[in-house]
Design a protein around this motif. Structure first.
Motif, PDB file in Angstrom:
ATOM      1  N   MET A   1      37.424   0.294 -14.540  1.00 42.36           N
ATOM      2  CA  MET A   1      36.340  -0.429 -15.119  1.00 42.36           C
ATOM      3  C   MET A   1      35.875  -1.849 -14.862  1.00 42.36           C
ATOM      4  O   MET A   1      35.948  -2.607 -15.004  1.00 42.36           O
ATOM      5  CB  MET A   1      36.053  -0.095 -17.433  1.00 42.36           C
ATOM      6  N   TYR A   3      32.350  -2.364 -14.540  1.00 46.16           N
ATOM      7  CA  TYR A   3      30.558  -2.589 -15.237  1.00 46.16           C
ATOM      8  C   TYR A   3      31.107  -3.856 -16.334  1.00 46.16           C
ATOM      9  O   TYR A   3      31.552  -4.332 -16.690  1.00 46.16           O
ATOM     10  CB  TYR A   3      30.521  -1.547 -15.370  1.00 46.16           C
ATOM     11  N   HIS A   5      27.345  -6.067 -18.416  1.00 46.88           N
ATOM     12  CA  HIS A   5      26.663  -5.838 -18.378  1.00 46.88           C
ATOM     13  C   HIS A   5      26.052  -7.301 -18.842  1.00 46.88           C
ATOM     14  O   HIS A   5      24.928  -7.382 -18.206  1.00 46.88           O
ATOM     15  CB  HIS A   5      26.501  -5.723 -20.431  1.00 46.88           C
ATOM     16  N   HIS A  18      16.059  -1.531 -25.623  1.00 46.15           N
ATOM     17  CA  HIS A  18      16.047  -2.780 -26.328  1.00 46.15           C
ATOM     18  C   HIS A  18      14.446  -2.590 -27.544  1.00 46.15           C
ATOM     19  O   HIS A  18      14.549  -2.260 -29.192  1.00 46.15           O
ATOM     20  CB  HIS A  18      16.705  -3.763 -26.256  1.00 46.15           C
ATOM     21  N   ASP A  39      26.579   2.702 -31.909  1.00 48.46           N
ATOM     22  CA  ASP A  39      26.751   2.395 -29.912  1.00 48.46           C
ATOM     23  C   ASP A  39      28.112   2.481 -29.402  1.00 48.46           C
ATOM     24  O   ASP A  39      29.147   1.825 -29.744  1.00 48.46           O
ATOM     25  CB  ASP A  39      26.448   0.394 -30.572  1.00 48.46           C
ATOM     26  N   HIS A  41      28.658   2.453 -26.041  1.00 47.18           N
ATOM     27  CA  HIS A  41      29.269   2.085 -25.627  1.00 47.18           C
ATOM     28  C   HIS A  41      28.139   0.056 -25.634  1.00 47.18           C
ATOM     29  O   HIS A  41      27.513   0.395 -25.374  1.00 47.18           O
ATOM     30  CB  HIS A  41      28.129   2.036 -24.162  1.00 47.18           C
ATOM     31  N   PRO A 103      24.362  -4.208 -30.173  1.00 46.45           N
ATOM     32  CA  PRO A 103      24.875  -5.045 -31.432  1.00 46.45           C
ATOM     33  C   PRO A 103      24.049  -6.048 -31.734  1.00 46.45           C
ATOM     34  O   PRO A 103      23.457  -5.795 -33.561  1.00 46.45           O
ATOM     35  CB  PRO A 103      26.206  -4.884 -30.846  1.00 46.45           C
ATOM     36  N   GLN A 144      37.290   2.353 -29.569  1.00 51.12           N
ATOM     37  CA  GLN A 144      38.422   3.622 -28.951  1.00 51.12           C
ATOM     38  C   GLN A 144      37.130   4.052 -27.809  1.00 51.12           C
ATOM     39  O   GLN A 144      35.438   2.989 -27.526  1.00 51.12           O
ATOM     40  CB  GLN A 144      37.857   4.507 -29.658  1.00 51.12           C
ATOM     41  N   ASP A 145      37.317   4.713 -26.551  1.00 51.12           N
ATOM     42  CA  ASP A 145      36.845   5.747 -26.116  1.00 51.12           C
ATOM     43  C   ASP A 145      35.585   6.004 -26.178  1.00 51.12           C
ATOM     44  O   ASP A 145      35.086   7.306 -27.460  1.00 51.12           O
ATOM     45  CB  ASP A 145      37.318   6.552 -25.150  1.00 51.12           C
TER      46      ASP A 145
HETATM   47  C1  LIG Z   1      25.915  -0.527 -20.383  1.00 51.38           C
HETATM   48  S1  LIG Z   1      26.804  -1.704 -20.421  1.00 51.38           S
HETATM   49  C2  LIG Z   1      26.910  -0.817 -22.535  1.00 51.38           C
HETATM   50  C3  LIG Z   1      25.259  -1.940 -23.060  1.00 51.38           C
HETATM   51  C4  LIG Z   1      24.647  -2.332 -24.694  1.00 51.38           C
HETATM   52  N1  LIG Z   1      24.941  -1.255 -25.065  1.00 51.38           N
HETATM   53  C5  LIG Z   1      23.890  -2.978 -24.669  1.00 51.38           C
HETATM   54  O1  LIG Z   1      22.492  -2.827 -24.573  1.00 51.38           O
HETATM   55  O2  LIG Z   1      23.631  -3.794 -24.993  1.00 51.38           O
HETATM   56  C6  LIG Z   1      28.445  -0.717 -21.123  1.00 51.38           C
HETATM   57  C7  LIG Z   1      29.504  -1.034 -21.650  1.00 51.38           C
HETATM   58  O3  LIG Z   1      30.394   0.139 -22.398  1.00 51.38           O
HETATM   59  C8  LIG Z   1      32.065   0.356 -21.901  1.00 51.38           C
HETATM   60  N2  LIG Z   1      32.938   0.518 -21.434  1.00 51.38           N
HETATM   61  C9  LIG Z   1      32.776   1.901 -20.353  1.00 51.38           C
HETATM   62  N3  LIG Z   1      33.432   2.840 -20.291  1.00 51.38           N
HETATM   63  C10 LIG Z   1      33.466   3.002 -21.601  1.00 51.38           C
HETATM   64  C11 LIG Z   1      34.007   3.634 -22.018  1.00 51.38           C
HETATM   65  N4  LIG Z   1      34.866   5.343 -21.760  1.00 51.38           N
HETATM   66  N5  LIG Z   1      34.347   3.883 -24.057  1.00 51.38           N
HETATM   67  C12 LIG Z   1      33.910   2.758 -24.609  1.00 51.38           C
HETATM   68  N6  LIG Z   1      33.270   1.488 -23.827  1.00 51.38           N
HETATM   69  C13 LIG Z   1      33.022   1.889 -22.496  1.00 51.38           C
HETATM   70  C14 LIG Z   1      31.694  -0.978 -20.093  1.00 51.38           C
HETATM   71  O4  LIG Z   1      32.983  -2.096 -20.726  1.00 51.38           O
HETATM   72  C15 LIG Z   1      30.229  -1.548 -21.012  1.00 51.38           C
HETATM   73  O5  LIG Z   1      30.695  -3.459 -21.673  1.00 51.38           O
END
Ligand SMILES: C[S@@+](CC[C@H](N)C(=O)[O-])C[C@H]1O[C@@H](n2cnc3c(N)ncnc32)[C@H](O)[C@@H]1O
Length: 283
Positions: A1, A3, A5, A18, A39, A41, A103, A144-145
């Motif tokens: 992981m 990435y 943001h 948004h 939400d 991710h 969030p 959590q995933d």
């Molecule tokens: C595109 S960003 C999220 C941006 C956020 N939704 C926003 O609009 O501000 C994706 C996020 O998902 C997290 N992530 C990656 N795989 C994940 C998983 N399986 N479960 C939860 N979070 C995960 C990453 O660490 C990253 O912070």
């Protein structure tokens, strides 16, 4: 992981996502009954666009900064007020270049009765998220995933709300996981609004994804897309898309109005393209 943001916060893709989330929450708030936001991710929750990561890419300059600086026509300004108002208030209270991730934006628009569940798997990002939103009694942060959270937390007790699935797209198969998550969400939370975000880089992949979603035969599925750059390579983001199941009935027209006005400000050619259409319209 890998990435993070923070490199992309406030860019054109974030603005369209948004702005859409803010319209959905504004619609849900028309009824007094509580709603829930899930939400899957969530990211770090809150960003500093003057920080090293954001400054390195400068992506927010063509996104939120241009939209905030623009003199928008009245209907557009009004539709964007919940979103841009939340950004401006955050800047007044937390610092001049702050930007709310999904969030912080959801919490800013939420009411005392609404509840919020944020999943973030990455340790450091989750710590930042805890710091950004953990003090808010309406919010729960889980390590959590996010893909598992879909089945685990649906339907929410409130029986109304939004599921936002916004993965980083750094692993193969994420379009397929989005389609599967949409199917699960539709089965478990038939009345909920489900928003799936996806990058537009490789047009064939996006076409195949849209076809897969349409084949699910779900009742009301809206596609909202913007292009802000020419497709140059499969690794470069040229646009951004959302699939929205059960959108508020006003959303398609609202997003057409908003994006037609702001995408030319954000697009590299000064025009950009906007597509708002139904993949399935249902009864
Ligand atoms: C595109 S960003 C999220 C941006 C956020 N939704 C926003 O609009 O501000 C994706 C996020 O998902 C997290 N992530 C990656 N795989 C994940 C998983 N399986 N479960 C939860 N979070 C995960 C990453 O660490 C990253 O912070």
């Amino acid at each position: 992981m890998n990435y993070r943001h923070a490199f992309h916060a406030g860019n054109p893709a974030d603005v369209m996502k948004h702005a859409t989330l803010a319209r959905v929450l504004t619609y849900l708030a028309k009824k007094d009954n509580a709603y829930r936001v899930i939400d899957t991710h969530a990211g770090a929750g809150l960003y500093d666009l003057a920080g090293t990561s954001a400054m390195k890419t400068g992506e927010a300059e063509a996104g939120i900064e241009r939209v905030l600086a623009a003199d928008l026509p009245e209907p557009v300004a009004q539709l964007l007020e919940p979103y841009l108002g939340a950004v401006r208030t955050l800047r007044e209270t937390a610092g001049p270049r702050r930007y709310p991730g999904s969030p912080a934006l959801a919490l800013a628009l939420g009411r005392p009765q609404d509840r919020f569940l944020f999943c973030e798997l990455h340790g450091e990002e989750r710590q930042k998220l805890e710091k950004a939103v953990g003090h808010d009694a309406r919010a729960k942060v889980l390590s959590q995933d996010g893909w598992k959270a879909v089945a685990a937390h649906l339907p929410p007790r409130e029986r109304r709300g939004v599921l936002l699935i916004d993965p980083p797209f750094e692993e193969a198969g994420e379009f397929g996981r989005l389609t599967a998550a949409l199917e699960t969400a539709a089965q478990r939370f038939a009345t909920g609004v489900v928003m799936l975000w996806y990058p537009i880089k490789d047009l064939m992949t996006v076409d195949a994804f849209r076809r897969d979603v349409a084949r699910l035969g779900l009742p009301k599925t809206l596609r909202v897309e913007i292009d802000f750059a020419e497709v140059r390579s499969q690794s470069q983001l040229s646009g951004s898309g959302l699939i929205i199941l059960n959108p508020p009935f006003t959303l398609a027209e609202e997003m057409r109005t908003i994006l037609t006005a702001i995408n030319p400000l954000m697009a590299r050619d000064g025009k950009g393209r906007v597509r708002v259409s139904w993949l399935t319209q249902g009864a």
